[in-house]
Design an enzyme around this catalytic site. Sequence first.
Site, PDB file in Angstrom:
ATOM      1  N   GLU A   1       0.807  -1.228   0.000  1.00 51.06           N
ATOM      2  CA  GLU A   1       0.000   0.000   0.000  1.00 51.06           C
ATOM      3  C   GLU A   1       0.839   1.276   0.000  1.00 51.06           C
ATOM      4  O   GLU A   1       1.832   1.385   0.722  1.00 51.06           O
ATOM      5  CB  GLU A   1      -0.904  -0.014   1.231  1.00 51.06           C
ATOM      6  CG  GLU A   1      -1.940   1.091   1.248  1.00 51.06           C
ATOM      7  CD  GLU A   1      -3.135   0.687   2.095  1.00 51.06           C
ATOM      8  OE1 GLU A   1      -4.060   0.058   1.545  1.00 51.06           O
ATOM      9  OE2 GLU A   1      -3.133   0.988   3.296  1.00 51.06           O
TER      10      GLU A   1
ATOM     11  N   LYS B   1       0.630   4.678   1.401  1.00 55.82           N
ATOM     12  CA  LYS B   1      -0.150   5.235   2.525  1.00 55.82           C
ATOM     13  C   LYS B   1       0.686   6.297   3.223  1.00 55.82           C
ATOM     14  O   LYS B   1       1.685   5.981   3.875  1.00 55.82           O
ATOM     15  CB  LYS B   1      -0.471   4.065   3.487  1.00 55.82           C
ATOM     16  CG  LYS B   1      -1.326   4.407   4.694  1.00 55.82           C
ATOM     17  CD  LYS B   1      -1.643   3.136   5.488  1.00 55.82           C
ATOM     18  CE  LYS B   1      -2.670   3.378   6.570  1.00 55.82           C
ATOM     19  NZ  LYS B   1      -2.967   2.157   7.353  1.00 55.82           N
TER      20      LYS B   1
ATOM     21  N   LYS C   1      -8.061   2.437  -3.085  1.00 54.47           N
ATOM     22  CA  LYS C   1      -8.504   2.276  -1.716  1.00 54.47           C
ATOM     23  C   LYS C   1      -9.060   3.620  -1.275  1.00 54.47           C
ATOM     24  O   LYS C   1      -8.345   4.605  -1.153  1.00 54.47           O
ATOM     25  CB  LYS C   1      -7.316   1.871  -0.843  1.00 54.47           C
ATOM     26  CG  LYS C   1      -7.702   1.254   0.459  1.00 54.47           C
ATOM     27  CD  LYS C   1      -7.040  -0.118   0.593  1.00 54.47           C
ATOM     28  CE  LYS C   1      -7.599  -0.928   1.731  1.00 54.47           C
ATOM     29  NZ  LYS C   1      -7.469  -0.269   3.023  1.00 54.47           N
TER      30      LYS C   1
ATOM     31  N   GLU D   1     -14.820  -5.513   1.744  1.00 56.52           N
ATOM     32  CA  GLU D   1     -14.173  -5.525   3.061  1.00 56.52           C
ATOM     33  C   GLU D   1     -15.171  -5.733   4.195  1.00 56.52           C
ATOM     34  O   GLU D   1     -16.209  -5.076   4.255  1.00 56.52           O
ATOM     35  CB  GLU D   1     -13.440  -4.198   3.266  1.00 56.52           C
ATOM     36  CG  GLU D   1     -12.717  -4.135   4.604  1.00 56.52           C
ATOM     37  CD  GLU D   1     -11.976  -2.832   4.774  1.00 56.52           C
ATOM     38  OE1 GLU D   1     -11.058  -2.561   3.980  1.00 56.52           O
ATOM     39  OE2 GLU D   1     -12.321  -2.074   5.694  1.00 56.52           O
TER      40      GLU D   1
ATOM     41  N   ASN E   1     -10.867  -7.130   7.636  1.00 55.08           N
ATOM     42  CA  ASN E   1     -10.053  -6.072   8.219  1.00 55.08           C
ATOM     43  C   ASN E   1      -9.941  -6.303   9.722  1.00 55.08           C
ATOM     44  O   ASN E   1     -10.950  -6.376  10.424  1.00 55.08           O
ATOM     45  CB  ASN E   1     -10.671  -4.695   7.913  1.00 55.08           C
ATOM     46  CG  ASN E   1      -9.651  -3.581   8.064  1.00 55.08           C
ATOM     47  OD1 ASN E   1      -8.645  -3.750   8.768  1.00 55.08           O
ATOM     48  ND2 ASN E   1      -9.890  -2.450   7.426  1.00 55.08           N
TER      49      ASN E   1
ATOM     50  N   GLU F   1      -6.295  -7.873   6.240  1.00 52.46           N
ATOM     51  CA  GLU F   1      -6.032  -6.436   6.158  1.00 52.46           C
ATOM     52  C   GLU F   1      -5.750  -5.849   7.544  1.00 52.46           C
ATOM     53  O   GLU F   1      -6.455  -6.156   8.504  1.00 52.46           O
ATOM     54  CB  GLU F   1      -7.261  -5.702   5.605  1.00 52.46           C
ATOM     55  CG  GLU F   1      -7.647  -6.045   4.189  1.00 52.46           C
ATOM     56  CD  GLU F   1      -8.865  -5.230   3.760  1.00 52.46           C
ATOM     57  OE1 GLU F   1      -9.720  -5.787   3.071  1.00 52.46           O
ATOM     58  OE2 GLU F   1      -8.969  -4.049   4.152  1.00 52.46           O
ATOM     59  N   SER F   2      -4.785  -4.974   7.593  1.00 50.81           N
ATOM     60  CA  SER F   2      -4.426  -4.161   8.759  1.00 50.81           C
ATOM     61  C   SER F   2      -3.702  -4.963   9.845  1.00 50.81           C
ATOM     62  O   SER F   2      -4.084  -6.084  10.178  1.00 50.81           O
ATOM     63  CB  SER F   2      -5.648  -3.489   9.395  1.00 50.81           C
ATOM     64  OG  SER F   2      -6.267  -2.638   8.460  1.00 50.81           O
TER      65      SER F   2
HETATM   66  O1  LIG Z   1      -5.379   2.943   8.796  1.00 48.39           O
HETATM   67  C1  LIG Z   1      -6.283   3.536   9.426  1.00 48.39           C
HETATM   68  O2  LIG Z   1      -6.077   4.189  10.469  1.00 48.39           O
HETATM   69  C2  LIG Z   1      -7.699   3.512   8.923  1.00 48.39           C
HETATM   70  C3  LIG Z   1      -8.678   4.175   9.647  1.00 48.39           C
HETATM   71  C4  LIG Z   1      -9.974   4.207   9.206  1.00 48.39           C
HETATM   72  C5  LIG Z   1     -10.313   3.591   8.008  1.00 48.39           C
HETATM   73  C6  LIG Z   1      -9.346   2.917   7.278  1.00 48.39           C
HETATM   74  C7  LIG Z   1      -8.047   2.865   7.735  1.00 48.39           C
HETATM   75  N1  LIG Z   1      -7.057   2.241   7.018  1.00 48.39           N
HETATM   76  C8  LIG Z   1      -7.272   1.658   5.746  1.00 48.39           C
HETATM   77  C9  LIG Z   1      -6.782   0.278   5.731  1.00 48.39           C
HETATM   78  O3  LIG Z   1      -7.591  -0.605   5.576  1.00 48.39           O
HETATM   79  C10 LIG Z   1      -5.314   0.035   5.894  1.00 48.39           C
HETATM   80  O4  LIG Z   1      -4.612   1.065   5.278  1.00 48.39           O
HETATM   81  C11 LIG Z   1      -4.815  -1.270   5.319  1.00 48.39           C
HETATM   82  O5  LIG Z   1      -5.553  -2.346   5.796  1.00 48.39           O
HETATM   83  C12 LIG Z   1      -3.340  -1.449   5.702  1.00 48.39           C
HETATM   84  O6  LIG Z   1      -3.225  -1.446   7.105  1.00 48.39           O
HETATM   85  P1  LIG Z   1      -1.811  -1.316   7.829  1.00 48.39           P
HETATM   86  O7  LIG Z   1      -0.899  -2.353   7.226  1.00 48.39           O
HETATM   87  O8  LIG Z   1      -2.097  -1.585   9.265  1.00 48.39           O
HETATM   88  O9  LIG Z   1      -1.323   0.062   7.544  1.00 48.39           O
END
Ligand SMILES: O=C(O)c1ccccc1NCC(=O)[C@H](O)[C@H](O)COP(=O)(O)O
Length: 261
Positions: A54, A56, A116, A165, A186, A216-217
């Site tokens: 990503e 980001k 995204k 998602e 997620n 995810e996340s």
């Molecule tokens: O990342 C956030 O804080 C967030 C908050 C609210 C809605 C969406 C959010 N993130 C989008 C995502 O789904 C993440 O960027 C993606 O899953 C990657 O997660 P990470 O590896 O933990 O950065």
Amino acid sequence: MGVLDELNAGARADMEERRALTGQDELARRIEALPPARDPLPAFRAPGIAVIAEVKRSSPSAGALAEIADPAALAEAYARGGADAISVLTERRRFGGTLADLVAVRARVDIPVLRKDFVVDDYQLYEARAAGADLALLIVASLTDRELAGLHATALDLGLTPLVETHTADEVRRALDLGAALIGINNRNLDTLEVDTATFARLAPLVPDEVVKVAESGVRTPDDVRVFAEAGADVALIGQALVTGGDPVAGVRAMKEAHRG
Ligand SMILES: O=C(O)c1ccccc1NCC(=O)[C@H](O)[C@H](O)COP(=O)(O)O
């Protein structure tokens, strides 16, 4: 208003400004001139873990993450590391992204690109495809069943692969009722922003084998990737760890090598 509602409202307001400048018919004309979208599913279904890397810059949960002056260079580095797709956060207010990032990434890499964002209207899907995206995110928690079905159908009509998602068992059921071929689980609750990495393992058994599952996340290390893969993930979507890790090529490579299938 919860965080997700705020993000959706902001995304809608920004979209209306863009729509006033460029109508959906114009986007449809641009789309007609494009080659077909890339299908990400074969790579996602291949043995081993696939990685969506990503772009980001910041997030509501972490604040500023990385400057990313050249999103295309970052995406190219991810592709060199073996990424199977690139996710571009195009939301402006809390993530610091734009559609121009996606256009730049598309021009530089040959692998599928995910828009995204907080998609609440067909127009955003037309924008995604016109910018060269191959996938678009649909967040079940943001949408009624009717809205979700409409956006899912529009995405497919445009040749986009929807990443649907979910975060709860009920949302997984709604995604399956829709016939989604690609379901994201997620680990982050988008209202409290808390990440519970046990979420994926709890919900993945509800998703049939033929449906591609994306963790995810909260995927921070190769060990995390191994744990999600062993819990049934076909794909890991990784943002924060890669943009803050210093070496995006090595970062993706290490995540991919964590699980060979
Ligand atoms: O990342 C956030 O804080 C967030 C908050 C609210 C809605 C969406 C959010 N993130 C989008 C995502 O789904 C993440 O960027 C993606 O899953 C990657 O997660 P990470 O590896 O933990 O950065």
